[in-house]
Design an enzyme around this catalytic site. Structure first.
Site, PDB file in Angstrom:
ATOM      1  N   THR A 188       0.869  -1.173   0.000  1.00 11.18           N
ATOM      2  CA  THR A 188       0.000   0.000   0.000  1.00 11.18           C
ATOM      3  C   THR A 188       0.904   1.220   0.000  1.00 11.18           C
ATOM      4  OG1 THR A 188      -0.071   0.266   2.382  1.00 11.18           O
ATOM      5  CG2 THR A 188      -1.727  -1.167   1.414  1.00 11.18           C
ATOM      6  N   GLU A 335      -6.168  -3.286   0.684  1.00 14.77           N
ATOM      7  CA  GLU A 335      -6.372  -4.371   1.637  1.00 14.77           C
ATOM      8  C   GLU A 335      -7.547  -5.273   1.255  1.00 14.77           C
ATOM      9  OE1 GLU A 335      -5.648  -1.322   2.222  1.00 14.77           O
ATOM     10  OE2 GLU A 335      -4.309  -1.073   3.939  1.00 14.77           O
ATOM     11  N   LYS A 443     -12.421  18.741  11.700  1.00 16.12           N
ATOM     12  CA  LYS A 443     -13.296  18.942  12.850  1.00 16.12           C
ATOM     13  C   LYS A 443     -13.246  20.405  13.253  1.00 16.12           C
ATOM     14  CE  LYS A 443     -14.324  15.564  16.336  1.00 16.12           C
ATOM     15  NZ  LYS A 443     -13.810  14.744  17.396  1.00 16.12           N
ATOM     16  N   TRP A 448     -18.046  17.767  12.560  1.00 16.80           N
ATOM     17  CA  TRP A 448     -17.313  17.081  11.482  1.00 16.80           C
ATOM     18  C   TRP A 448     -17.729  17.653  10.140  1.00 16.80           C
ATOM     19  CZ3 TRP A 448     -16.182  11.185  11.869  1.00 16.80           C
ATOM     20  CH2 TRP A 448     -15.574  10.917  13.110  1.00 16.80           C
TER      21      TRP A 448
END
Ligand code: AMP
Length: 546
Positions: A188, A335, A443, A448
């Site tokens: 990755t 993944e 944030k 959020w």
């Protein structure tokens, strides 16, 4: 207990899910079907099968054994496709090396994967020249090249790919072995720390192929991949097996086109010349194609394209639909092999804006994928299209851990679910929508803010070519958002105008009022990762004092 287990007759064949079995049907069904490499090579599936056998013989001849790791450093090519098959079919592990990492990172991955052999395109020889004194595990190299000229290099080769294939027998008896044998590994591009290795077995790749085949093959019309399609990947084959689609395309027996090094004009010309109808890419690549002068004059009305790896901006989706492209989202990660969801739509007679909204959602989980959107304690959040949580998944094709990294593997799989690190909500129709990576969430004063939503709204402005929104530390609010904006060619716009555009969405209650803190900075370009995605970590570092 064992009474329920399937009893096997002595002579019954316990069919293993091995990659070699993906070749059973297509090669026999239509042996004349074509595989094309740029304007340089064209051969049939029957010859492809022979070339896979030749490659297996050549690799065996130079010493490759079951359990060895064979790395490939190439652009998207017929050779790479042959390696997708021959290497794992020998019982060896295919390491699809990410050639866009830095030489030091490439060295790390070669070392960590314990590569035994490397097949390398001549264009990447300078990378190996730089690190070759420090490569310990590799016993031999094979040269991949399009031309005939001997490259200047101090590296010694076991041979050149085509010459080795020419000299090899075109028959190979591939043995059966345990379907749980590792078939592939890659790293990755992780924005933090060292690259992490993921790995997939034959069984996982076969099941992923079948799962994706079912998902793409069953819709009545939209988002469908069928036997008359012509496939061309525009996602590097080192990036999660080009999303596994070369395996799907081969199993389906369609004509396949491999474009080599990506250049917008070559890609557009190949689509036109070879009548390509099915592709997949990250938004950045589609943006490159759309910005090229050839785009306007290329007929793309038969082209279907899955956009994944990052959110599909609504403006891009709309422009695609207006051009006649069947454009829709796919989602997954290194993944996860990768495909988890697809945004295929079953609703009929939608207004264009509603259709765009659905196509830009992250999609619905495909067969066998158990996807949950959860709080920290793994409790599901309500399916109301608003409540956000982390996406966690189970599916037959998820990496079972990170290679030789117990700590991060446990972290990835905590609570028995693979944690994606993606924040999303989902609605009653099971459409998931990613709003951010956990690490990229902004944030502001406890609220959020979805950076992806803000980017989407900015891109909807006629002057905005690309946008990236990041959170920067702020003493009063905790964080405040900064938007980096690349203007479209030949357009002008001021920060004030763009802020007014955003404010209109605040006034309509579409986005939260905290967004008034947004600042806009115009830039020439936005930093990307090795697979062409916006690199928010790099941006946060670069613009921390803005
Ligand atoms: P990689 O492992 O490099 O393929 O990156 C996987 C990550 O890309 C995911 O965890 C998501 O954050 C992001 N990603 C992939 N597909 C999408 C999508 N359709 N929408 C939004 N983010 C996506």
């Amino acid at each position: 207990m064992a009474d329920n287990l399937i009893q096997r007759t002595m002579s019954a064949y316990a069919y293993p899910l091995l990659i070699k079995n993906l070749l059973q049907a297509p090669v026999i069904d239509d042996p004349q079907q074509q595989i094309v490499y740029r304007d340089q090579m064209r051969f049939t599936y029957a010859e492809f099968r022979q070339r896979v056998c030749r490659l297996a013989n050549a690799l065996t001849e130079i010493g490759v054994k079951p359990g060895d790791t064979v790395a490939v450093m190439d652009y998207d090519s017929h050779r790479y496709l042959e390696c997708f098959y021959a290497v794992p079919m020998l019982g060896a592990v295919l390491h699809t090396a990410n050639v866009r990492l830095s030489p030091e990172q490439i060295l790390y991955t070669i070392d960590h994967a314990e590569d035994d052999y490397i097949l390398v395109n001549e264009e990447f020889l300078p990378i190996l020249e730089q690190i070759k004194g420090r490569i310990d595990t590799v016993k031999g190299y094979i040269l991949l090249q399009d031309g005939q000229q001997q490259p200047e290099t101090s590296l010694r080769f076991e041979g050149e790919y085509e010459a080795l294939l020419d000299a090899a027998e075109d028959h190979f008896e591939f043995a059966d072995f345990d379907e749980h044998t590792r078939a592939t590994t890659f790293y990755t591009t992780g924005t933090t720390g060292l690259p992490k290795g993921v790995y997939f077995s034959h069984r996982q790749l076969v099941l992923h192929t079948l799962g994706v085949l079912a998902a793409l093959g069953t819709p009545a019309e939209q988002g469908r991949f069928h036997q008359q399609d012509v496939y061309m990947p525009i996602t590097p084959m080192f990036h999660v097996h080009a999303w596994g689609v070369p395996y799907v395309a081969t199993a389906l027996g369609v004509k396949q086109v491999y474009p080599g090094k990506y250049a917008p004009d070559t890609l557009l010309k190949l689509i036109a010349k070879e009548k390509v109808t099915f592709s997949h890419c990250v938004p950045t690549i589609l943006h490159l194609l759309m910005s090229h002068p050839l785009f306007a004059e290329t007929d793309l009305s038969n082209w279907k394209v899955i956009i994944g790896g990052a959110a599909l901006p609504q403006a891009m989706c709309k422009a695609g639909l207006e051009k006649g492209i069947d454009i829709f989202t796919g989602y997954g990660m290194s993944e996860t092999c990768p495909i988890l969801t697809l945004a295929q739509i079953t609703e009929k007679d939608l207004e264009i804006d509603d259709e765009v909204e659905l196509r830009c959602k992250t999609g619905r989980p495909i067969a066998l994928v158990e996807l949950r959107v959860v709080e920290e304690n793994l409790e599901e959040v309500p399916r109301d299209g608003e409540s956000v949580g982390e996406i966690v998944v189970r599916a037959p094709w998820l990496t079972q851990g990170y290679l030789k990294d117990q700590r991060n593997s446990e972290q990835l799989w905590r609570g028995g679910y693979l944690h994606t690190g993606d924040v999303a909500h989902r609605n009653k129709q099971n459409y998931v929508k990613i709003t951010d990576r956990i690490k990229d969430v902004i944030k502001i004063g406890g609220e959020w803010i979805s950076s992806l939503e803000l980017e989407d709204l900015l891109c909807a402005h006629s002057t905005v070519g690309e946008a990236a929104v990041i959170g920067l530390p702020d003493d009063k609010w905790g964080e405040r958002p900064l938007a980096l904006v690349v203007k479209k060619n030949n357009t002008e716009v001021s920060e004030k105008e763009l802020l007014q555009h955003i404010r209109s969405f605040i006034d309509k209650g579409i986005i939260s009022k905290e967004v008034v803190l947004l600042k806009i900075q115009f830039v020439e370009s936005i930093d990307k990762t090795s697979v062409g995605k916006i690199n928010k970590k790099a941006l946060r570092e670069k613009y921390q004092n803005s």
